[in-house]
Design an enzyme around this catalytic site. Structure first.
Site, short mmCIF file in Angstrom:
data_model
loop_
_atom_site.label_atom_id
_atom_site.label_comp_id
_atom_site.label_asym_id
_atom_site.label_seq_id
_atom_site.Cartn_x
_atom_site.Cartn_y
_atom_site.Cartn_z
N HIS A 248 -5.49 3.11 12.75
CA HIS A 248 -4.10 3.54 12.50
C HIS A 248 -3.24 2.34 12.11
O HIS A 248 -2.78 1.59 12.98
CB HIS A 248 -3.53 4.22 13.75
CG HIS A 248 -2.18 4.82 13.53
ND1 HIS A 248 -1.78 5.99 14.11
CD2 HIS A 248 -1.12 4.41 12.78
CE1 HIS A 248 -0.54 6.27 13.74
NE2 HIS A 248 -0.12 5.31 12.93
N ASN B 224 2.07 7.18 4.41
CA ASN B 224 3.53 7.23 4.21
C ASN B 224 4.02 6.06 3.36
O ASN B 224 4.82 5.24 3.77
CB ASN B 224 4.29 7.31 5.55
CG ASN B 224 4.07 6.12 6.47
OD1 ASN B 224 3.08 5.39 6.34
ND2 ASN B 224 4.97 5.91 7.40
N ASP C 208 -1.26 0.73 15.24
CA ASP C 208 -0.09 1.26 14.52
C ASP C 208 0.70 0.10 13.89
O ASP C 208 1.94 0.11 13.89
CB ASP C 208 0.81 2.12 15.42
CG ASP C 208 1.73 3.04 14.62
OD1 ASP C 208 1.64 3.06 13.38
OD2 ASP C 208 2.53 3.76 15.26
N HIS D 232 7.94 -4.35 9.02
CA HIS D 232 9.24 -4.16 8.38
C HIS D 232 9.84 -5.54 8.16
O HIS D 232 9.43 -6.51 8.82
CB HIS D 232 10.17 -3.32 9.26
CG HIS D 232 9.72 -1.91 9.46
ND1 HIS D 232 9.74 -0.97 8.46
CD2 HIS D 232 9.20 -1.28 10.54
CE1 HIS D 232 9.26 0.18 8.92
NE2 HIS D 232 8.92 0.02 10.18
N LEU E 253 -0.09 -0.19 5.61
CA LEU E 253 -0.22 -1.34 4.70
C LEU E 253 0.90 -1.38 3.66
O LEU E 253 1.01 -2.33 2.90
CB LEU E 253 -1.59 -1.32 4.02
CG LEU E 253 -2.79 -1.45 4.97
CD1 LEU E 253 -4.11 -1.41 4.19
CD2 LEU E 253 -2.72 -2.73 5.80
O1 DOR Z 1 6.68 2.97 14.79
C1 DOR Z 1 6.34 3.64 13.82
N1 DOR Z 1 6.30 3.11 12.58
N2 DOR Z 1 6.04 4.92 13.99
C2 DOR Z 1 5.83 5.74 12.96
O2 DOR Z 1 5.59 6.88 13.20
C3 DOR Z 1 5.93 5.25 11.59
C4 DOR Z 1 5.70 3.82 11.51
C5 DOR Z 1 6.15 3.25 10.19
O3 DOR Z 1 5.72 3.75 9.15
O4 DOR Z 1 6.90 2.26 10.20
ZN ZN Z 2 3.12 7.86 13.92
ZN ZN Z 3 1.79 5.03 12.33
#
Ligand code: DOR
Ligand code: ZN
Ligand code: ZN
Length: 426
Positions: A62, A96, A307, A311, A65
């Protein structure tokens, strides 16, 4: 031919034993008893592990990128390098992006970029719904044919139960898993942190535990009805765990993942209004953290994922309410869990390694994650002794968004092989 001498490897009993590992043509050719009379072959490229831990390459099912579309946050190349530096050899990336990976061309683009980067194995997920808007299913058969390994609208929950049921039916027919970001929007409003002490103290709107668990419960019933392999993303609440545990006990095909931050941090640890502590799902209560740890130990939670969600600093500077959700994960995951759980004697090293290698391989049917003769030469060498501080300025990822800055950790990956090729060396 390459040889890794004097490696400390985990045997089937979970004990550390000394081995020399011979790699040839991208596979593990043989494992030689480290105490036998043996000399490396002349001409072979030798890495002396000198007692360092060598594990199967870590697997992260998970990750974000960001390419295509958000290359200012990360690219497939920088993300792959960050993964390799963190000891990961296989990663599965979320759809996404911009455009959303809801069409075969974008799946192909991800695979092409990953091949050009030539670092780790990148497995793309495709979206469940067009543009992840929850209105219309994508073309699952075409996406599978293009190379997608599962379907998910990660970043958002699928709000409509009939839509989710149809998705599961279609995925089951194609023998593909559905991977769910569980979040019921009608219960979330504009929350940025969990409902609880921190939210109250700072007057923030809270995200309740039920917003996650209500989708988990709904989806378990739909998985039972459709027979699909249903995988729950980033479990963070004791209520979700209760539902998953019960579903497993009656044979429903459900698996689940947990992130290092949900095992290590609660909302009570958040130092102030710093968005480097903002992720979705949010940091929950200490009681939820304990439930996650217990569930990982008893197998209710099958695997660990990061995850990884980079950013920019500008985005994260917008404050707790306005900044985007997410923290980076690749380069701190193993050292964090090793230092806080294994070094402290709470967990077996073998359990931690399994949840990041063999178990994700088993859950997703991957031909890697094992250190055996004939297996792909995906390997990670880890220094369990040297202590180092987490310093985001040294990250290979473009992201600097982590709550773990300054933590003193051991268990740093120092060399990573993918199909026998060195993709990272400290
Ligand atoms: O913390 C998160 N960041 N949760 C998500 O569901 C999306 C992800 C993101 O794409 O930044
Ligand atoms: Zn998520
Ligand atoms: Zn995620």
């Amino acid at each position: 031919m390459q040889i890794i001498t004097n490696a400390s490897v985990l045997n089937e009993q979970g004990e550390l034993v000394k081995k020399h590992i011979i790699l040839e043509d991208g596979v593990i050719r043989s494992l030689i008893d480290g105490d036998s009379a043996w000399e490396p072959q002349a001409g072979a490229e030798v890495t002396d592990a000198a007692g360092k831990l060598v594990t199967p390459g870590l697997i992260d099912m998970h990750v974000h990128l960001r390419e295509p579309g958000f290359e200012h946050k990360e690219t497939i190349e920088t993300g792959s390098r960050s993964a390799a530096k963190g000891g990961f050899t296989t990663i599965a990336c979320m759809p996404n992006t911009k455009p959303v990976t809801d069409n075969p061309e974008t799946v192909q683009l991800v695979l092409d970029k990953a091949r050009e980067a030539g670092l780790v194995k990148v497995l793309p997920y495709a979206a469940i719904t067009v543009r992840e808007l929850g209105r219309e299913l994508t073309d699952f058969a075409a996406l599978k044919a293009a190379g997608a390994i599962g379907f998910t609208d990660d970043g958002v929950g699928v709000q409509n139960a009939q839509m989710m049921k149809n998705a599961m039916r279609m995925a089951a027919e194609l023998d593909m898993p559905v991977i769910a970001h569980c979040e019921e929007n009608s219960l979330v409003e504009k929350g940025s942190v969990t409902e609880g002490k921190f939210a109250e103290k700072h007057g923030l709107v809270g995200i309740p535990n039920e917003s996650e668990a209500i989708h988990v419960g709904r989806d378990i019933l739909l998985a039972e009805a459709t027979g699909v392999h249903y995988h729950v993303c980033h479990v963070s609440t004791e209520q979700s765990i209760r539902l998953i545990r019960q579903a497993k006990s009656i044979g429903i095909k459900v698996t689940a993942e947990v992130c290092p931050h949900h095992l290590l941090l609660s909302d009570e640890d958040i130092p102030g209004l710093d968005a480097n502590w903002k992720m979705n799902p949010p940091l929950r209560s200490p009681r939820d953290v304990e439930a996650c740890i217990e569930a990982l130990l008893d197998g209710t939670l099958d695997i660990i994922v990061t995850d990884h969600a980079p950013h920019t600093e500008e985005e994260k500077a917008k404050g707790m309410e306005m900044a985007p959700f997410g923290i980076v994960g690749f380069e701190t995951a193993f050292p964090l869990l090793y230092t806080k759980f294994v070094e402290t004697g709470k967990w077996d090293l073998a359990m931690l390694v399994r949840r990041m290698t063999a178990d994700p391989a088993k859950v997703f049917g991957l031909d890697t994650g094992r250190l055996e003769e004939g297996a792909p030469a995906d390997l990670t060498m880890i220094d369990l002794d040297t202590e180092k501080e987490v310093n985001p300025a040294e990250f290979a990822t473009k992201g600097r968004n982590t709550p773990f800055t300054g933590w003193k950790l051991k268990g740093w990956p120092v060399k990573t092989w993918v199909n026998g090729k060195v993709v990272w060396a400290d």
